[in-house]
Each structure stands twice: as structure tokens, then as C-alpha cells.
Design a protein around this motif. Sequence first.
Motif, PDB file in Angstrom:
ATOM      1  N   TYR A 124      -3.985 -16.506  63.769  1.00 55.05           N
ATOM      2  CA  TYR A 124      -5.344 -16.254  64.242  1.00 55.05           C
ATOM      3  C   TYR A 124      -6.382 -17.053  63.454  1.00 55.05           C
ATOM      4  CZ  TYR A 124      -9.218 -13.262  65.830  1.00 55.05           C
ATOM      5  OH  TYR A 124     -10.372 -12.777  66.369  1.00 55.05           O
ATOM      6  N   LEU A 127      -6.052 -20.923  64.177  1.00 55.35           N
ATOM      7  CA  LEU A 127      -6.485 -21.268  65.532  1.00 55.35           C
ATOM      8  C   LEU A 127      -8.001 -21.109  65.671  1.00 55.35           C
ATOM      9  CD1 LEU A 127      -3.538 -19.786  67.604  1.00 55.35           C
ATOM     10  CD2 LEU A 127      -4.144 -22.194  67.385  1.00 55.35           C
ATOM     11  N   ASN A 128      -8.578 -20.112  64.987  1.00 61.31           N
ATOM     12  CA  ASN A 128     -10.037 -19.972  64.996  1.00 61.31           C
ATOM     13  C   ASN A 128     -10.706 -21.188  64.368  1.00 61.31           C
ATOM     14  OD1 ASN A 128     -10.529 -17.570  66.327  1.00 61.31           O
ATOM     15  ND2 ASN A 128     -10.264 -16.332  64.488  1.00 61.31           N
ATOM     16  N   PHE A 131     -10.471 -24.034  66.756  1.00 58.90           N
ATOM     17  CA  PHE A 131     -11.411 -23.749  67.852  1.00 58.90           C
ATOM     18  C   PHE A 131     -12.837 -24.125  67.465  1.00 58.90           C
ATOM     19  CE2 PHE A 131     -14.348 -20.173  68.932  1.00 58.90           C
ATOM     20  CZ  PHE A 131     -14.690 -20.597  70.204  1.00 58.90           C
ATOM     21  N   GLN A 132     -13.245 -23.721  66.265  1.00 61.31           N
ATOM     22  CA  GLN A 132     -14.619 -23.994  65.841  1.00 61.31           C
ATOM     23  C   GLN A 132     -14.878 -25.497  65.706  1.00 61.31           C
ATOM     24  OE1 GLN A 132     -15.195 -21.425  62.433  1.00 61.31           O
ATOM     25  NE2 GLN A 132     -15.163 -19.594  63.709  1.00 61.31           N
ATOM     26  N   LEU A 135     -15.192 -26.907  69.233  1.00 59.73           N
ATOM     27  CA  LEU A 135     -16.469 -26.499  69.809  1.00 59.73           C
ATOM     28  C   LEU A 135     -17.607 -27.355  69.247  1.00 59.73           C
ATOM     29  CD1 LEU A 135     -16.924 -24.274  71.880  1.00 59.73           C
ATOM     30  CD2 LEU A 135     -17.550 -22.735  70.027  1.00 59.73           C
ATOM     31  N   TYR A 168      -8.867 -23.878  77.082  1.00 57.94           N
ATOM     32  CA  TYR A 168      -9.599 -22.832  77.800  1.00 57.94           C
ATOM     33  C   TYR A 168     -10.783 -22.336  76.964  1.00 57.94           C
ATOM     34  CZ  TYR A 168     -10.484 -18.258  79.956  1.00 57.94           C
ATOM     35  OH  TYR A 168     -11.066 -17.161  80.534  1.00 57.94           O
ATOM     36  N   ALA A 169     -10.541 -22.111  75.676  1.00 59.81           N
ATOM     37  CA  ALA A 169     -11.596 -21.577  74.806  1.00 59.81           C
ATOM     38  C   ALA A 169     -12.784 -22.518  74.738  1.00 59.81           C
ATOM     39  CB  ALA A 169     -11.044 -21.321  73.406  1.00 59.81           C
ATOM     40  N   THR A 170     -12.521 -23.812  74.759  1.00 65.52           N
ATOM     41  CA  THR A 170     -13.582 -24.780  74.489  1.00 65.52           C
ATOM     42  C   THR A 170     -14.001 -25.549  75.734  1.00 65.52           C
ATOM     43  OG1 THR A 170     -11.863 -26.381  73.900  1.00 65.52           O
ATOM     44  CG2 THR A 170     -12.843 -25.131  72.111  1.00 65.52           C
TER      45      THR A 170
ATOM     46  N   ARG B 174     -10.837 -11.569  79.917  1.00 65.20           N
ATOM     47  CA  ARG B 174     -10.373 -12.947  79.854  1.00 65.20           C
ATOM     48  C   ARG B 174     -11.390 -13.799  79.113  1.00 65.20           C
ATOM     49  NH1 ARG B 174      -9.480 -15.790  85.116  1.00 65.20           N
ATOM     50  NH2 ARG B 174     -10.049 -17.518  83.831  1.00 65.20           N
ATOM     51  N   GLY B 175     -12.082 -13.186  78.166  1.00 63.92           N
ATOM     52  CA  GLY B 175     -13.120 -13.882  77.400  1.00 63.92           C
ATOM     53  C   GLY B 175     -12.531 -15.019  76.579  1.00 63.92           C
ATOM     54  N   ARG B 176     -13.371 -16.031  76.355  1.00 66.14           N
ATOM     55  CA  ARG B 176     -12.920 -17.182  75.572  1.00 66.14           C
ATOM     56  C   ARG B 176     -13.118 -16.938  74.078  1.00 66.14           C
ATOM     57  NH1 ARG B 176     -13.606 -22.038  79.304  1.00 66.14           N
ATOM     58  NH2 ARG B 176     -13.750 -20.977  81.273  1.00 66.14           N
ATOM     59  N   TYR B 177     -14.286 -16.429  73.736  1.00 65.17           N
ATOM     60  CA  TYR B 177     -14.572 -16.200  72.316  1.00 65.17           C
ATOM     61  C   TYR B 177     -15.718 -15.222  72.194  1.00 65.17           C
ATOM     62  CZ  TYR B 177     -18.044 -19.790  73.420  1.00 65.17           C
ATOM     63  OH  TYR B 177     -19.054 -20.513  73.994  1.00 65.17           O
ATOM     64  N   TYR B 178     -15.881 -14.687  71.015  1.00 64.54           N
ATOM     65  CA  TYR B 178     -17.028 -13.823  70.754  1.00 64.54           C
ATOM     66  C   TYR B 178     -17.519 -14.106  69.355  1.00 64.54           C
ATOM     67  CZ  TYR B 178     -13.218 -11.046  68.740  1.00 64.54           C
ATOM     68  OH  TYR B 178     -12.120 -10.636  68.036  1.00 64.54           O
ATOM     69  N   ASP B 182     -19.326 -13.615  60.710  1.00 60.55           N
ATOM     70  CA  ASP B 182     -18.906 -14.828  59.998  1.00 60.55           C
ATOM     71  C   ASP B 182     -18.498 -15.964  60.938  1.00 60.55           C
ATOM     72  OD1 ASP B 182     -16.659 -13.512  60.842  1.00 60.55           O
ATOM     73  OD2 ASP B 182     -15.463 -14.023  59.081  1.00 60.55           O
ATOM     74  N   GLY B 183     -18.885 -15.884  62.212  1.00 58.34           N
ATOM     75  CA  GLY B 183     -18.622 -17.020  63.106  1.00 58.34           C
ATOM     76  C   GLY B 183     -17.982 -16.619  64.415  1.00 58.34           C
ATOM     77  N   LEU B 184     -17.723 -17.635  65.259  1.00 61.64           N
ATOM     78  CA  LEU B 184     -17.126 -17.386  66.566  1.00 61.64           C
ATOM     79  C   LEU B 184     -15.610 -17.184  66.422  1.00 61.64           C
ATOM     80  CD1 LEU B 184     -19.026 -20.094  68.657  1.00 61.64           C
ATOM     81  CD2 LEU B 184     -19.504 -17.648  68.571  1.00 61.64           C
ATOM     82  N   LYS B 185     -15.076 -16.242  67.187  1.00 59.73           N
ATOM     83  CA  LYS B 185     -13.640 -15.939  67.122  1.00 59.73           C
ATOM     84  C   LYS B 185     -13.029 -16.044  68.512  1.00 59.73           C
ATOM     85  CE  LYS B 185     -13.871 -15.024  62.810  1.00 59.73           C
ATOM     86  NZ  LYS B 185     -13.921 -13.711  62.195  1.00 59.73           N
ATOM     87  N   LEU B 186     -11.791 -16.511  68.563  1.00 60.69           N
ATOM     88  CA  LEU B 186     -11.087 -16.614  69.837  1.00 60.69           C
ATOM     89  C   LEU B 186     -10.862 -15.229  70.424  1.00 60.69           C
ATOM     90  CD1 LEU B 186      -8.401 -19.282  68.903  1.00 60.69           C
ATOM     91  CD2 LEU B 186     -10.368 -19.604  70.405  1.00 60.69           C
ATOM     92  N   GLY B 189      -8.705 -14.072  76.208  1.00 61.56           N
ATOM     93  CA  GLY B 189      -8.457 -15.016  77.298  1.00 61.56           C
ATOM     94  C   GLY B 189      -7.622 -16.211  76.870  1.00 61.56           C
ATOM     95  N   ARG B 258     -25.004 -19.515  73.847  1.00 60.10           N
ATOM     96  CA  ARG B 258     -25.215 -20.870  73.322  1.00 60.10           C
ATOM     97  C   ARG B 258     -26.185 -21.568  74.266  1.00 60.10           C
ATOM     98  NH1 ARG B 258     -21.050 -23.289  70.237  1.00 60.10           N
ATOM     99  NH2 ARG B 258     -21.085 -25.155  71.521  1.00 60.10           N
ATOM    100  N   HIS B 264     -24.875 -24.572  82.497  1.00 58.74           N
ATOM    101  CA  HIS B 264     -23.456 -24.438  82.847  1.00 58.74           C
ATOM    102  C   HIS B 264     -23.215 -24.977  84.264  1.00 58.74           C
ATOM    103  CE1 HIS B 264     -19.609 -22.471  83.774  1.00 58.74           C
ATOM    104  NE2 HIS B 264     -19.439 -22.411  82.471  1.00 58.74           N
TER     105      HIS B 264
END
Lengths: 259, 289
Positions: A124, A127-128, A131-132, A135, A168-170, B174-178, B182-186, B189, B258, B264
Motif C-alpha cells: 500500500y 503504490l501510494n 501514485f503520487q 499524479l 485507473y487511479a491517475t 470504485r473511487g480512485r483516491y481520497y 498526510d496526502g492522497l491515498k489510493l 477502485g 483538484r 474534466h
Amino acid sequence: MAMRQALKAVLIDLSGTLHIEDTVVPGAKEALDRLRKAPVAVKFVTNTTKECKRALLERLERLGFSIQEREIFTSLTAARGLVEQRGLRPLLLLDDSALDDFTGIVTSDPNAVVVGLAPDHFNYQMLNKAFQLILDGAPLIAVHKARYYKRKDGLALGPGPFVTGLEYATDTKATVVGKPEKTFFLEALRDLDCKPGEAIMIGDDARDDVGGAQNSGLLGILVKTGKYRAGDEDKISPLPHVTCDSFPQAVDYILEHLI
Amino acid sequence: MYRGASRYAGPDTACLIMAEKDWKECIKNLKGVVLDMCGVLYDSGEGGGTPIPGSVEAVKRIKASDLQLRFCTNETQATREKFVAKLQRMGFDISVSEVFSPAPATVAILKERNLRPHLLVHDDVLPEFDDVEKTDPNCVVVADAADKFSYQNLNDAFRVLIQLEKPVLFSLGRGRYYKETDGLKLDVGVYMKALEYACDVEAEVVGKPAPMFFQSALTDMGIQPQQALMIGDDLVNDVGGAQNFGMRGLQVRTGKYRPSDEKHPTVTADGYVNDLAEAVDIILKHRGQ
């Protein structure tokens, strides 16, 4: 069939084509020797995410093949090439055994992400982090996108699912550097001074070896060893240039019809 | 100034494709508001998170108005009871019966279809599944498992799916990140996509943006989609999901928002507001309250 340009190079897959695990495909060594006497360049191309060139070479030598390091081109080589070409500082999500192929590459303050197969790093936190970076604009480079592979204890996830998740995330697309990508085959041929139309690929994977090569302008020969399953030759379009029982027959076909 | 490239255009189209500057025209017809929670009410993070300034008061003001209020969350890192208790401790006027979350909805589906799940979920949400038979699994349920998203755990879920004749995968959201402090997390989804790709299967999504999920909140209020407004920080799942269901959707510039969301390619919110407090100010002002 229409006569093509004279054949200048033969690309050969390793696992499943020359050997299956630690067993040499019968007649493969002799066939390779026959091919080397012909006026064509030979290169060994493989999708690997774990084994560096040195490890591949050691295994091939142990099996009795005589091969030079510069004759091997892998998806890791291709990834390194892209990183160097674009002057990137990659975060390497690679197994420790693959890092050898990235010796000398600056990885501090990363501005790119290279994803191979790294069960120890696919957690986790890591991968975070990847991902960052993506992004924030770092390119995502995938060594290849295989869904899963066979391990001694059963099936296991390949790099593909993790690459797909990060895409998908980005909302980005990874640059895939391994087979069946066109850039892989073109890069493999680059130092041979050989155009795609002057080369042929021999492999046991209909989609990644033969389909990939033929979509890149090469010819492709499918061999019925390794991961080949009955009917694979009908699963790609265009069909394989020819399908042979195994590597020695493929070599004989080339020597007889293409040289 | 219509900016949506491809979007829902069903009943009440004139209202749905309105420009940002006049989304307020529709406020008078509203009967209910649905709020996303994380990123709208509070920012999550160490120690449970912190309320977004003005949001505690904003919830109170909606409740004091003639509008109905429900909460739709894709939160799956805690049971609904514990999650609501956390928000109450932050000062929010909120009760369990007002909150719609994916885990209880999934349990209902599993029971109805006689499915036995392999769970790849956060430890703290496991109690929601206490009454579900889990031996000899014939489906996989994936939710935001955070630290539990290891290669090993993902591989275990993969192996359950790949040996099924017809793999069944449920994804709680099915969210991508939140965003955490301390930052964005996967988000879930990403892992849903990984399993979909590995097994060549399409997940059934429970939670936003699935229409069923919005439907359950609206049924509870007894109102129609065109009478309801969704307010969320997730453009695709909150705003886009609500719009696809026929509701209107506002995006707050808090949480995972963002700036690029406002251009979008496929989803355009009916309006953008700085935060929930501003949304409530505008809504109540236009209703003369």
C-alpha cells in the motif's frame, strides 16, 4: 507467398522456445549452431521482470548454450533504454534480482515510475508513493502487462494488474516496453541495422511473440512448445507466417525458405 | 455556457444542463439533499480526522430547514455504527438511520444471492459481515482495505476468483483516491481494477456511483431524483453518479477536489462551491430561509 526483403535477423524467445525451465528443447542447441552459420544476425528477446541479463546468461550457459550478453534484449533492457533516452530518474518497483540491469541509473528524487514485478514492493505505501509521483506528472513505464504467471505454489499476479490499477487511479496510460509492443521489437533490431521487414521472430506465445512481431512488420513463427496450446495459431490475426513443431523445425524452415 | 461534453440529459434536461452561474434556479424545487461525508464534512487522517470548517454548522442549518437530509458514503474502513459515532464526536448532528454505506448493502445482496464471500476489507469493517457464511467462498468482496492491500492479500483474492468457473467480484465503491491529512491515498477502485484485469471480469459496484445506491437514499426520503441535490468532493462518483441517476450534483472545493476537476472531459458539475458551508448559504438564501 510474396517475396520479402532478404532476411537479416532472427529474434528468438527464450523460455518455452529454447528451453522449458531447466530442460533444453530437443535439438535446440544444434539448430542454433546451424542458424549461426547462416548470414543472419541472431538476438534473444524475452519479457522478464525478475531476471537481469546476467542471470539469464548464467542459466543459458548452464544449459549449454553459447550466447553473448549483447545478444540478449529483454523488457528490462527496453525499460532502461527508455529511461536513459528521456533522462528520467525512476522509482523502480522491481524485484531486487532485476536491479542489476539498472546499475548506474540515478534513482534519487524520482520523476518517473517503472513497474516490473515486485511482490515485496507492491504494498500500500509503495503504490501510494508511485501514485503520487504519477499524479504529479511522472511518466508510468510498465516492463510488461502480463495478468498472472505460474509459480511453484500456484498462480500469482503479474505486473499487469498493478499497472492497470495505477492507470485507473491517475487517468493515464502506461508506456509498455515489453512484448508485444512495437517499440520492443524495433529497439531489439536497432543495433542490427535491420528493418522490421528484414527480420523474423520465433516464439511459443502466439500473442506476445508472433502477434507482436507481425504487428511490428516482422514475420513470426509459432512453435508448439512451452506455453503453446492447441489452436493458439488461429487466435491471432494475421495468422503466424508458419507454425512449427519446435525450434529446430523453425530453423530448418528459415534456412530452406528464407535465406 | 454549457461545458459538459457528454452527460446525462433526461427529464428536466433544461435544468440539468444549466450553466454554473444559474444552478441556483433549481434550488426552489429541491426537497432533499444528499451529502457525501469524507472530504465534505471532514478530512480523514490520523486520530480519525478533523471537521472541515463550517460543516458542523451547515448540517445543523439544513436540518433546521424544510429540506430532508441523508448521507451517502463509500466509507468502508469502519462499521456504520462506529463511523457515525466518530462524526458525532466531531460535533455533527447525525444518526445511523440517516447514513447509507456499502457494507450493509452488500450483506443484503450476498444473503439474497446465497453467496459466500472471500473478504478483502479493512479489519474494522469485518463485524458488518459477522452473520455472513464465509467458508468455501464463491465470490470476492473488495473494499478499501488500506494497509491490508498487500501483494499477498491481493493474490489470495485473485486465486479465489481465478478458480471460479464464473468469477463474481463485488467492489464497495470504485473511487480512485481520497485525501488524508498526510496526502492522497489510493482507493478501492484501483484494486478492483487490478482484480478485474487479472481475471478478465467486471466487478459489481456497491456504493456510489451505482444508481441503486442513490435510489436507496431517495426512497428513504420519498422523493424523486430531480428533487434531490448531491454534494460531494468526488467529481466522478458523487457528482457524475448522482447526475447519471437524474439528480443534480455540486462539487465542493474541499477534500480530494483538484482544480483540474473543473475541466474534466466527461463530467461537469451543476455547480462548484468552496465548501459545504457556502453551498448551504446559497441554498438557504435562494429558498428565502
